[in-house]
Design a protein around this motif. Structure first.
Motif, PDB file in Angstrom:
ATOM      1  N   VAL A   1       1.003  -1.336  -0.234  1.00 39.32           N
ATOM      2  CA  VAL A   1      -0.088   0.005   0.058  1.00 39.32           C
ATOM      3  C   VAL A   1       0.763   1.247   0.296  1.00 39.32           C
ATOM      4  O   VAL A   1       0.787   2.234  -0.676  1.00 39.32           O
ATOM      5  CB  VAL A   1      -1.089   0.309   1.196  1.00 39.32           C
ATOM      6  N   ALA A   2       1.764   0.837   0.836  1.00 39.74           N
ATOM      7  CA  ALA A   2       2.571   2.015   1.072  1.00 39.74           C
ATOM      8  C   ALA A   2       3.621   2.111  -0.344  1.00 39.74           C
ATOM      9  O   ALA A   2       3.585   4.137  -1.154  1.00 39.74           O
ATOM     10  CB  ALA A   2       3.454   2.028   2.219  1.00 39.74           C
ATOM     11  N   ARG A   3       4.094   1.617  -1.030  1.00 39.73           N
ATOM     12  CA  ARG A   3       4.683   1.405  -2.811  1.00 39.73           C
ATOM     13  C   ARG A   3       3.219   2.208  -3.950  1.00 39.73           C
ATOM     14  O   ARG A   3       3.883   3.235  -4.012  1.00 39.73           O
ATOM     15  CB  ARG A   3       5.378  -0.137  -2.741  1.00 39.73           C
ATOM     16  N   ARG A   4       2.335   1.643  -3.438  1.00 37.71           N
ATOM     17  CA  ARG A   4       0.830   1.887  -4.120  1.00 37.71           C
ATOM     18  C   ARG A   4       0.898   3.273  -4.008  1.00 37.71           C
ATOM     19  O   ARG A   4       0.760   4.048  -5.351  1.00 37.71           O
ATOM     20  CB  ARG A   4       0.134   1.324  -4.140  1.00 37.71           C
ATOM     21  N   ASP A   5       1.346   4.150  -3.301  1.00 35.32           N
ATOM     22  CA  ASP A   5       0.684   5.701  -2.721  1.00 35.32           C
ATOM     23  C   ASP A   5       1.866   6.536  -3.019  1.00 35.32           C
ATOM     24  O   ASP A   5       1.764   7.561  -3.850  1.00 35.32           O
ATOM     25  CB  ASP A   5       0.676   5.564  -0.816  1.00 35.32           C
ATOM     26  N   GLU A   6       3.452   5.690  -3.293  1.00 34.61           N
ATOM     27  CA  GLU A   6       4.072   6.551  -3.407  1.00 34.61           C
ATOM     28  C   GLU A   6       4.325   6.593  -5.273  1.00 34.61           C
ATOM     29  O   GLU A   6       4.824   7.643  -5.748  1.00 34.61           O
ATOM     30  CB  GLU A   6       5.773   5.209  -3.262  1.00 34.61           C
ATOM     31  N   LEU A   7       4.150   5.214  -5.783  1.00 35.18           N
ATOM     32  CA  LEU A   7       3.651   5.695  -6.649  1.00 35.18           C
ATOM     33  C   LEU A   7       3.085   5.789  -7.558  1.00 35.18           C
ATOM     34  O   LEU A   7       3.196   7.295  -8.365  1.00 35.18           O
ATOM     35  CB  LEU A   7       3.563   3.647  -7.409  1.00 35.18           C
ATOM     36  N   ALA A   8       1.929   6.484  -7.223  1.00 41.33           N
ATOM     37  CA  ALA A   8       0.324   7.639  -7.405  1.00 41.33           C
ATOM     38  C   ALA A   8       1.404   9.133  -7.878  1.00 41.33           C
ATOM     39  O   ALA A   8       1.216   9.512  -7.955  1.00 41.33           O
ATOM     40  CB  ALA A   8      -0.498   7.312  -6.637  1.00 41.33           C
ATOM     41  N   ARG A   9       1.768   9.390  -5.441  1.00 41.58           N
ATOM     42  CA  ARG A   9       3.007  10.606  -5.776  1.00 41.58           C
ATOM     43  C   ARG A   9       3.409  10.946  -7.475  1.00 41.58           C
ATOM     44  O   ARG A   9       3.104  12.093  -7.764  1.00 41.58           O
ATOM     45  CB  ARG A   9       3.034  10.885  -5.005  1.00 41.58           C
ATOM     46  N   GLU A  10       4.551   9.844  -7.265  1.00 38.75           N
ATOM     47  CA  GLU A  10       5.261   9.716  -8.780  1.00 38.75           C
ATOM     48  C   GLU A  10       4.583   9.826  -9.912  1.00 38.75           C
ATOM     49  O   GLU A  10       5.047  11.421 -10.593  1.00 38.75           O
ATOM     50  CB  GLU A  10       6.084   9.167  -8.753  1.00 38.75           C
ATOM     51  N   VAL A  11       3.698   9.466 -10.345  1.00 39.59           N
ATOM     52  CA  VAL A  11       2.988   9.337 -11.227  1.00 39.59           C
ATOM     53  C   VAL A  11       1.884  11.046 -11.444  1.00 39.59           C
ATOM     54  O   VAL A  11       2.340  11.969 -12.238  1.00 39.59           O
ATOM     55  CB  VAL A  11       1.140   8.584 -12.130  1.00 39.59           C
ATOM     56  N   ALA A  12       1.426  11.683 -10.811  1.00 41.79           N
ATOM     57  CA  ALA A  12       1.179  12.796 -10.690  1.00 41.79           C
ATOM     58  C   ALA A  12       2.186  14.014 -10.834  1.00 41.79           C
ATOM     59  O   ALA A  12       1.638  14.999 -11.248  1.00 41.79           O
ATOM     60  CB  ALA A  12       0.359  12.640  -9.005  1.00 41.79           C
ATOM     61  N   GLU A  13       3.469  14.011 -10.120  1.00 41.20           N
ATOM     62  CA  GLU A  13       4.117  14.647 -10.020  1.00 41.20           C
ATOM     63  C   GLU A  13       4.932  14.937 -11.776  1.00 41.20           C
ATOM     64  O   GLU A  13       5.414  15.582 -12.107  1.00 41.20           O
ATOM     65  CB  GLU A  13       5.076  14.315  -9.049  1.00 41.20           C
ATOM     66  N   LEU A  14       5.342  13.508 -11.981  1.00 43.16           N
ATOM     67  CA  LEU A  14       5.557  13.164 -13.950  1.00 43.16           C
ATOM     68  C   LEU A  14       4.736  14.039 -14.581  1.00 43.16           C
ATOM     69  O   LEU A  14       4.707  14.282 -15.199  1.00 43.16           O
ATOM     70  CB  LEU A  14       5.922  11.735 -13.679  1.00 43.16           C
TER      71      LEU A  14
END
Length: 138
Positions: free
Chosen positions: A41-54
């Motif tokens: 879940v933490a990994r998914r949240d990190e990836l979601a933040r990175e997608v938003a930033e990208l």
């Protein structure tokens, strides 16, 4: 360094307060399957933040190129490819989180539908889930 790169870095520094964005932690040797549920879940949240930033960065980059009337498609394609890569990782992490949340044994290789432990056929498409010759013991 190009003026466009300098401009994008300046804009990002204003938004983030000069702190460079942190990418997601590297995966353990077993990939996402080796992660526990809270880690997943933490990994998914990190990836979601990175997608938003990208997405934000790609939009800003496109805007800056547009106002200067100088598009560099190679740069846009490179950034879009990185976004697609991270988005695919996010989709896989979300699929694994849903799989864990549902308490399912796995997903059907044909249609992706979740199935329970001991299921011989997919409830959604009817595909055989157990290899032929394998019997279930009672």
């Amino acid at each position: 360094m190009s003026p466009l790169t300098d401009t994008m870095r300046t804009v990002r520094d204003r938004i983030t307060g000069g702190v460079p964005p942190a990418g997601p932690d590297p995966l353990p040797p077993g990939g996402t399957a080796a992660l526990t549920q809270p880690e997943l879940v933490a990994r998914r949240d990190e990836l979601a933040r990175e997608v938003a930033e990208l997405q934000w960065d790609l939009g800003g980059l496109t805007y800056e190129m547009a106002i200067r009337d100088h598009f560099r498609l190679d740069v846009l394609v490179q950034r879009a490819a990185r976004l697609q890569e991270v988005d695919a990782q996010l989709a896989e992490a979300e699929r694994l989180v849903r799989l864990e949340d549902a308490g399912a044994a796995g997903a059907c290789p044909s249609c992706g539908g979740l199935y329970a432990h001991g299921a011989a056929f997919c409830w959604q498409c009817g595909a055989q889930l157990l290899p032929t010759g394998v019997t279930m013991s009672a």
